[in-house]
Design an enzyme around this catalytic site. Sequence first.
Site, mmCIF file in Angstrom:
data_model
loop_
_atom_site.group_PDB
_atom_site.id
_atom_site.type_symbol
_atom_site.label_atom_id
_atom_site.label_comp_id
_atom_site.label_asym_id
_atom_site.label_seq_id
_atom_site.Cartn_x
_atom_site.Cartn_y
_atom_site.Cartn_z
ATOM 1 N N HIS A 6 67.325 -19.014 51.797
ATOM 2 C CA HIS A 6 66.958 -20.301 51.205
ATOM 3 C C HIS A 6 66.691 -20.170 49.708
ATOM 4 O O HIS A 6 66.015 -21.019 49.122
ATOM 5 C CB HIS A 6 65.716 -20.873 51.885
ATOM 6 C CG HIS A 6 65.882 -21.197 53.326
ATOM 7 N ND1 HIS A 6 65.884 -20.242 54.307
ATOM 8 C CD2 HIS A 6 66.071 -22.385 53.971
ATOM 9 C CE1 HIS A 6 66.063 -20.808 55.497
ATOM 10 N NE2 HIS A 6 66.183 -22.104 55.313
ATOM 11 N N ASP A 47 72.386 -22.173 49.976
ATOM 12 C CA ASP A 47 72.790 -21.044 50.820
ATOM 13 C C ASP A 47 73.707 -21.487 51.957
ATOM 14 O O ASP A 47 74.596 -20.741 52.386
ATOM 15 C CB ASP A 47 71.552 -20.376 51.429
ATOM 16 C CG ASP A 47 70.469 -20.106 50.405
ATOM 17 O OD1 ASP A 47 70.180 -18.932 50.158
ATOM 18 O OD2 ASP A 47 69.915 -21.078 49.846
ATOM 19 N N PHE A 48 73.490 -22.714 52.462
ATOM 20 C CA PHE A 48 74.218 -23.162 53.657
ATOM 21 C C PHE A 48 75.656 -23.572 53.351
ATOM 22 O O PHE A 48 76.421 -23.868 54.267
ATOM 23 C CB PHE A 48 73.470 -24.317 54.319
ATOM 24 C CG PHE A 48 72.083 -23.959 54.794
ATOM 25 C CD1 PHE A 48 71.691 -22.635 54.938
ATOM 26 C CD2 PHE A 48 71.167 -24.956 55.097
ATOM 27 C CE1 PHE A 48 70.420 -22.303 55.367
ATOM 28 C CE2 PHE A 48 69.891 -24.634 55.532
ATOM 29 C CZ PHE A 48 69.506 -23.296 55.670
ATOM 30 N N ILE A 49 76.024 -23.580 52.071
ATOM 31 C CA ILE A 49 77.406 -23.909 51.729
ATOM 32 C C ILE A 49 78.361 -22.882 52.320
ATOM 33 O O ILE A 49 79.552 -23.169 52.518
ATOM 34 C CB ILE A 49 77.585 -23.974 50.199
ATOM 35 C CG1 ILE A 49 78.930 -24.617 49.809
ATOM 36 C CG2 ILE A 49 77.478 -22.593 49.564
ATOM 37 C CD1 ILE A 49 79.030 -26.079 50.107
ATOM 38 N N GLU A 95 78.244 -28.229 58.184
ATOM 39 C CA GLU A 95 78.631 -28.334 56.781
ATOM 40 C C GLU A 95 80.132 -28.530 56.590
ATOM 41 O O GLU A 95 80.558 -29.343 55.763
ATOM 42 C CB GLU A 95 78.159 -27.094 56.021
ATOM 43 C CG GLU A 95 76.670 -27.063 55.716
ATOM 44 C CD GLU A 95 75.821 -26.659 56.909
ATOM 45 O OE1 GLU A 95 74.582 -26.755 56.816
ATOM 46 O OE2 GLU A 95 76.400 -26.232 57.936
#
Length: 667
Positions: free
Chosen positions: A473, A431-433, A406
């Site tokens: 998630h 969420d993965f930010i 990311e």
Amino acid sequence: MNNDFSLKPLQYSSGNLEKETLIQLYKNILKPRLIEEKMLLLLRQGKVSKWFSGIGQEAIAVGVTMALNDDEYILPMHRNLGVFTTRKIPLYRLFAQWQGKMSGFTKGRDRSFHFGTQQYHIVGMISHLGPQLGVADGIALASKLKNKRQVTAVFTGEGGSSEGDFHEALNVASIWQLPVMFCVENNGYGLSTPTNEQYNCVHIADRGIGYGMESHIIDGNNILEVYTKVSEIAESIRNNPHPVLLEFKTFRVRGHEEASGTKYVPQELLDLWTQKDPVENYQKFLIETGVINTVFETDIKNEINLEINEHLDVAIHEEHILCDKTSELNDVFKEFKYQSVKSNSMLKETRFVDAVSEGLKQSLERYDDLIIMGQDIAEYGGVFKITEGFVEQFGKERIRNTPICESAIIETAMGLSIAGMKAVVELQFADFISSGFNPVVNYLAKSYYRWKQNAHVVLRMPCGGDVGAGPFHSQSNEAWFTKTPGLKVVYPAFPFDAKGLLITAINDPNPVLFFEHKALYRSISQEVPADYYTLPFGEASILQTGEDVTIISYGAGVHWVLETLSKHTNISADVIDLRTLQPLDTASIFSSVKKTGKAIVLQEDSLFGGIASDISALITENCFEFLDAPVKRVASLDTPIPFAKSLEDQYLPKARFETELMALLAY
């Protein structure tokens, strides 16, 4: 700690270089040294607040810069003064920058080399060292896509090479075969930590093998070796785009910054490297070979010192910056002149997910310089199939699958913006930010405020719960970004808004985080124009009007509100769908609250620190005399979001909202 190079004497070979080039190399390597000596004097006099010395490393910055063309981007660091002087930036502007004056490059908003300038194709660093490596990838990608046959050079130190951004950026550059030179200045210590405590390989250049990347080791104190080897490598990259890892062996003979000192360095090591001084040794070589004489040497030094003193006098006598709150606030974002585009097409029933897809597709058709990047977005179409079929229409150059990295991809998007292109990045889940948080809040958000470089980047954020996806998630993490000046945050609840606001986000030259609630993708449909149209930021949608209470929400919360009101038809309420959280439509909120006298704010995010708290505070501060009850906030529990259906139902505020609404009305 590079002992092999500290023991190896400098051996110069001028090869086929013309006398004029040899002399220009001397002038360029001498100038930053003389400036540094003056800065160290000013530091002791309290006229400069801090200084990161590059004494002993000038050959790298100067050699690399002279090997590149003036229109090729360089991304330097603290110890690369020679990049700025070789590109002939007026010295008074550098001095003003270091003193926080207006004629510097950041209007006093940042110091040192934390700035860039498009005029000189230089992109400055931030203190979080790693992001510029991925930014270089983006600039190089733009060059490759436009077939400009240009090289991008980016600097880091051996300390910075331990950061995740370094590895992500090299991996992306290798996979995409980007024309980047990764220049690692291995100067022996990361502040006080020696290299044997930083990495466990013989040479940093050895890492190139793991990335399938060409690499070289260069004597960083030998100006002729740096210039000739980098010139050759740069030409090979221009003719055949590919990344190269360059490790420059050198040494930092002064402290990390002057307050640090060098007590942690063994004296014998300092003595060895002092003998390899790149300026003094090159000067001696030129005199011994008859290229220059002592009279010429004296004249050049006098000429440079005169220039330094004249420009320093200009900077010192420049007035200190006068504070202007309006200017400060106006410079957080690049001006965006919104253009309303109305649709002339027929309406068609469209799901939320398809509205997002249409907005992307029609923007790609309109802008040839728009690139979309993300994990699995090409042939697979993304995990939510939003970009399905895009590769067939737009090709893999524009619809780019990325590795799982990311940070590097967000940084690459920033680099594309610097090079004049637009980028949309799909985060597989919002969420993965967190794995790319640093470049968002410290690079994208702050660049325009610092040195007028906008980030034309949209980050698409599939978010939200009520889908049984558990803690990693399901987050609605918009409050992480509404807190950060320089970011715009959009969070639509309906397909019509999703498409129009996404198109506007792509048109906006500022960084936009575009939240898309996953539970709405295929559950909500609406009549939406088939063709291209825009909707403005900062204008809420008034879904219902009434007299009893103002209900404020966004995203899935809007649908929970409407569902609750459908069961209580006797409630007369203003229902405000915010649509954008930054900018926030406070005018609509205040106008409604002044009419109804009661307000309740519903968010899916957990309660503490969410945007509902700020909205509540704003209402209290601006509408207090109109309130007939305390402003009520309703939100999810202050826990991570759970997986099991019963636990998730308890976590989410859907049921609690009805109870709290009734209590507020009865107050």
